[in-house]
Write an enzyme that holds these catalytic residues in place. Structure first.
Site, short mmCIF file in Angstrom:
data_model
loop_
_atom_site.label_atom_id
_atom_site.label_comp_id
_atom_site.label_asym_id
_atom_site.label_seq_id
_atom_site.Cartn_x
_atom_site.Cartn_y
_atom_site.Cartn_z
N ASN A 1 0.86 -1.19 0.00
CA ASN A 1 0.00 0.00 0.00
C ASN A 1 0.90 1.24 0.00
O ASN A 1 1.43 1.62 1.04
CB ASN A 1 -0.90 -0.04 1.25
CG ASN A 1 -1.76 1.20 1.37
OD1 ASN A 1 -1.83 2.01 0.44
ND2 ASN A 1 -2.40 1.36 2.51
N LYS B 1 0.10 4.21 -0.36
CA LYS B 1 -0.60 5.39 0.20
C LYS B 1 -0.32 6.62 -0.66
O LYS B 1 -0.36 6.55 -1.89
CB LYS B 1 -0.16 5.61 1.66
CG LYS B 1 -0.35 4.36 2.51
CD LYS B 1 -0.25 4.63 3.99
CE LYS B 1 -0.35 3.32 4.75
NZ LYS B 1 -0.51 3.49 6.17
N HIS C 1 -9.89 0.95 4.51
CA HIS C 1 -8.61 1.17 5.20
C HIS C 1 -8.83 2.15 6.35
O HIS C 1 -9.63 3.09 6.23
CB HIS C 1 -7.57 1.72 4.21
CG HIS C 1 -6.21 1.78 4.81
ND1 HIS C 1 -5.81 2.82 5.61
CD2 HIS C 1 -5.17 0.91 4.76
CE1 HIS C 1 -4.57 2.58 6.02
NE2 HIS C 1 -4.17 1.44 5.52
N GLU D 1 -7.28 4.60 7.37
CA GLU D 1 -7.12 6.03 7.05
C GLU D 1 -8.37 6.56 6.34
O GLU D 1 -8.74 7.72 6.52
CB GLU D 1 -5.84 6.24 6.23
CG GLU D 1 -4.62 6.14 7.15
CD GLU D 1 -3.34 5.65 6.50
OE1 GLU D 1 -3.25 5.61 5.25
OE2 GLU D 1 -2.42 5.25 7.25
N GLU E 1 -5.83 -4.85 10.50
CA GLU E 1 -4.84 -3.79 10.70
C GLU E 1 -5.26 -2.95 11.91
O GLU E 1 -6.09 -2.03 11.77
CB GLU E 1 -4.77 -2.88 9.47
CG GLU E 1 -4.41 -3.58 8.19
CD GLU E 1 -3.83 -2.58 7.19
OE1 GLU E 1 -2.68 -2.76 6.80
OE2 GLU E 1 -4.53 -1.62 6.83
N GLY F 1 1.62 2.67 10.85
CA GLY F 1 2.54 3.79 10.71
C GLY F 1 3.18 4.25 12.02
O GLY F 1 3.77 5.33 12.08
N SER G 1 2.78 -1.64 10.72
CA SER G 1 4.20 -1.60 11.09
C SER G 1 4.94 -2.91 10.78
O SER G 1 5.81 -3.33 11.55
CB SER G 1 4.38 -1.19 12.55
OG SER G 1 3.92 0.14 12.74
#
Ligand code: PGA
Length: 253
Positions: free
Chosen positions: A13, A15, A99, A101, A171, A177, A214
């Site tokens: 990904n 991003k 996701h 985010e 996730e 992150g 991570s």
């Protein structure tokens, strides 16, 4: 070990880390290495919407490509959106949906996630449903409740197409992150729960389960050796050729 169809699923990904030139540099570098990993790794690249079409052309079928997000209406006055049918039309086969985010930075609701899953399936894409709890939800012991709610909202009652894989990525939001990767044993417990939930919700399809949050070259094996973890969805470490190839190499030995 937990390969699926003899392959580890390594999903990258990117991003909004890579601009067009950087995306092309990554895809060209990976294309050169494909032969070294294609037997044991199924790799899917998720470039930005801007880079998706040129990356697909560059890899020329040697690697799979997906969208980071899709919109459910096919065409119309939806400024800034790209539909699932448009994504499929340029040759992508996958899309990330839900996701964290999208959910937490852009306010995507369970209902919207569901609409995206349905649109992706209708367009011929394989959705990769992302689920996970926030730090405070983990602290309150609600991980399984949150994950189950998210999966039920997205998938319950769907007729899964026979030709499509059922892929879910766990996730935890607090792990994305941050460098605070989830303990692999805890991740396995959540994946085991997701596996049995999916078998109840969608019969006749063996799910492919990914861990994300991570993942780095030095911890990827700890996840892949778990019974119910077939691969990883990687953000930061997938956007740099050195760390991504290190992850790939660990999975090809
Ligand atoms: P990360 O992101 O690997 O940078 O933690 C994972 C993801 O968001 O898919």
């Amino acid at each position: 070990m937990s390969k699926f169809n003899n392959q580890y699923y390594l999903f990258a990904n990117w991003k909004m880390y890579l601009d067009l030139d950087e995306s092309m540099a990554m895809s060209s570098a990976l294309k050169k290495e494909v032969k070294s990993f294609q037997d044991s790794v199924k790799m899917v690249l998720f470039p930005s919407a801007l880079a998706m079409d040129p990356v697909i052309k560059d890899v020329g079928g040697a690697l799979d490509v997906g969208a980071q997000n899709v919109y459910w209406v096919e065409k119309g006055g939806y400024t800034g959106e790209v539909s699932a049918t448009m994504v499929k039309a340029v040759g992508a086969d996958y899309c990330l949906i839900g996701h964290s985010e999208r959910r937490h930075l852009f306010g995507e609701t369970e209902h919207q996630t569901r609409q995206k899953i349905e649109a992706a399936l209708a367009a011929g894409l394989t959705p990769v449903l992302c689920v996970g709890e926030k730090a405070e939800e983990k602290k309150d012991g609600k991980t399984l409740i949150i994950v189950e709610e998210q999966i039920r909202a997205a998938l319950d009652g769907l007729l899964w197409p026979k030709d499509r894989e059922l892929i879910v990525a766990y996730e935890p939001v607090w792990a994305i992150g941050t460098g605070l990767a989830c303990d692999p044993i805890e991740a396995e417990q959540v994946h085991g729960y997701i596996h049995s939930l999916l078998q109840k919700l969608i019969s006749g399809t063996i799910p492919v389960l990914l861990y994300g949050g991570s993942v780095r070259p030095n911890n990827v094996v700890d996840y892949l050796k778990q019974t119910h973890i077939n691969g990883v969805l990687v953000g930061g470490a997938s956007a740099k050729i050195d760390s991504w190839m290190e992850i790939v190499k660990v999975c090809t030995v």
